[in-house]
Design an enzyme around this catalytic site. Structure first.
Site, PDB file in Angstrom:
ATOM      1  N   HIS A   1       0.828  -1.211   0.000  1.00 28.89           N
ATOM      2  CA  HIS A   1       0.000   0.000   0.000  1.00 28.89           C
ATOM      3  C   HIS A   1       0.864   1.262   0.000  1.00 28.89           C
ATOM      4  CE1 HIS A   1       1.012   0.923   4.173  1.00 28.89           C
ATOM      5  NE2 HIS A   1       0.897  -0.376   4.412  1.00 28.89           N
TER       6      HIS A   1
ATOM      7  N   GLU B   1      -2.128  -7.069   7.807  1.00 29.72           N
ATOM      8  CA  GLU B   1      -0.787  -6.936   8.352  1.00 29.72           C
ATOM      9  C   GLU B   1      -0.675  -7.629   9.713  1.00 29.72           C
ATOM     10  OE1 GLU B   1       2.272  -6.917   8.307  1.00 29.72           O
ATOM     11  OE2 GLU B   1       2.871  -4.883   7.728  1.00 29.72           O
TER      12      GLU B   1
END
Length: 396
Positions: A199, A278
């Protein structure tokens, strides 16, 4: 009748070919086989050519209803009307296939695993090896009629003489069917390609703070990074005449925003997958490296040297690796031979690269991945893998 079709390219684009098998409604009797090389092309083009050849062969055998079975999810979804046909090289092929479909009373499309499409796959590989079906030019070719009577194929068709009777054992080995596509690395078959995109920037990454399950949004720069990465991925796929089967994203906002930029460019469907999230940094969430080290010096030092150690109240890299491996196995099973864009975070991407390289845990602490970086790994149906790109940020 049943049409099983396949196509492949050794290089994508590279030397390509297609194969298709027409069977009776029971699926037990082969009525015709067609296969041929098509020069340099992509996997998707070859898949469509296999579909077209199979539909033409079924039409010449006077089929009125056809069940098409392919292991290309992209072709099946596009022909079923659920996905758009965006790539210019595929649009005329899809239109040609639709025109053939309109000639039948009913045509259904179904995705099947590659292992269940071994007959068409073997023919496609034979075509890529330089073979082609016996030509009907200058004379008719005998094929099998569903009733058992002999009929003649139309002049000019490349259609193989069929053997009336039970089909080959679908559980036969690759050596017993046909040689599989062999990469220079030694892996066989067509891989599932994972384009792994980290990202873009968030406020936490600006200040180099642990950002795990927290959910900050992209900064203005992060949005720019996402847009540039999306354009680069789209341009590469356009050049290679590839359409991604799907965009898979972590559920966190920073990943979803980045994935949305890629989906807008490629027009591929976007799915959120929880296992791509994550690492949970627990009590270290939002802290800098120095702050976490000063708060828990012994634990932090142990965490930096062992994948089995977890942050306080958080998740170990070992646990992350297990869920990411499960997700990767699902992707390869769900999208065999396709290209999939995975938008995630540092740790999950490192886990995929580690497994693709067959490396140990130490690589997790030595591999650097920048914001909005692109990585590429191929996973083959025989279990092999290869890494093609790591930490590309040239487009930023």
């Amino acid at each position: 009748m049943i049409v099983e079709a396949d196509g492949g390219s050794r290089g994508n684009p590279g030397p390509a070919g297609y194969g298709a098998v027409v069977l009776d409604a029971s699926g037990e009797t082969v009525l015709a086989e067609v296969f041929d090389g098509i020069g340099t092309a992509t996997n998707n083009v070859a898949e469509y050519r296999g579909l077209i050849a199979g539909l033409e062969a079924a039409g010449e055998l006077d089929a009125t209803e056809v069940d098409v079975r392919m292991d290309s999810k992209l072709v099946v979804e596009q022909m079923s009307g659920r996905w758009k046909v965006k790539h210019p090289s595929l649009q005329p092929l899809a239109e040609q296939a639709r025109e053939l479909v309109a000639e039948f009373d009913d045509v259904g499309f179904a995705w099947i695993p590659r292992a269940e499409n071994s007959r068409a796959d073997a023919l496609a590989n034979k075509a890529m090896d330089g073979g082609s079906s016996p030509s009907a030019v200058g004379g008719a070719v005998e094929t099998a009629d569903p009733s058992g009577a002999s009929t003649e194929a139309l002049s000019g068709r490349r259609i193989a003489q069929a053997v009336v009777g039970p089909v080959a054992n679908p559980d036969a080995t690759a050596e017993e069917t046909a040689a599989a596509t062999t990469a220079w690395t030694g892996q066989t078959g067509r891989p599932t390609r994972l384009i792994l995109l980290r990202h873009g920037q968030t406020e936490l990454s600006v200040h180099r703070r642990y950002s795990g399950h927290g959910d900050p949004e992209l900064t203005e720069l992060g949005q720019t990074q996402a847009a540039r990465a999306a354009r680069e991925i789209g341009a590469r796929m356009e050049h290679q005449e590839i359409e991604p089967a799907v965009i898979l994203s972590s559920p966190l906002r920073r990943a979803r925003q980045t994935a949305a930029a890629v989906a807008e460019i490629t027009e591929a469907p976007l799915q959120v997958r929880d296992r791509l999230i994550e690492t949970d940094f627990g009590g270290w969430e939002g802290l800098t490296f120095a702050e976490a080290r000063d708060r828990d010096p012994e634990l932090h030092a142990s965490w930096l040297s062992s994948a089995d150690v977890a942050p306080p109240g958080g998740e170990s890299f070992r646990a992350v690796g297990e869920r990411v491996a499960a997700e990767r196995e699902w992707i390869v099973s769900e999208f065999p031979g396709e290209t999939v864009v995975v938008v995630s975070h540092v740790t999950p991407i490192k886990m995929v690269l580690r497994d693709a390289l067959g490396a140990g845990d130490s690589i997790l602490f030595r591999l650097h991945l920048d914001l909005a970086s692109t990585n590429v790994a191929d996973f083959y149906p025989d279990g092999g893998s290869s890494v093609r790109l790591v930490n590309d940020t040239s487009y930023l």
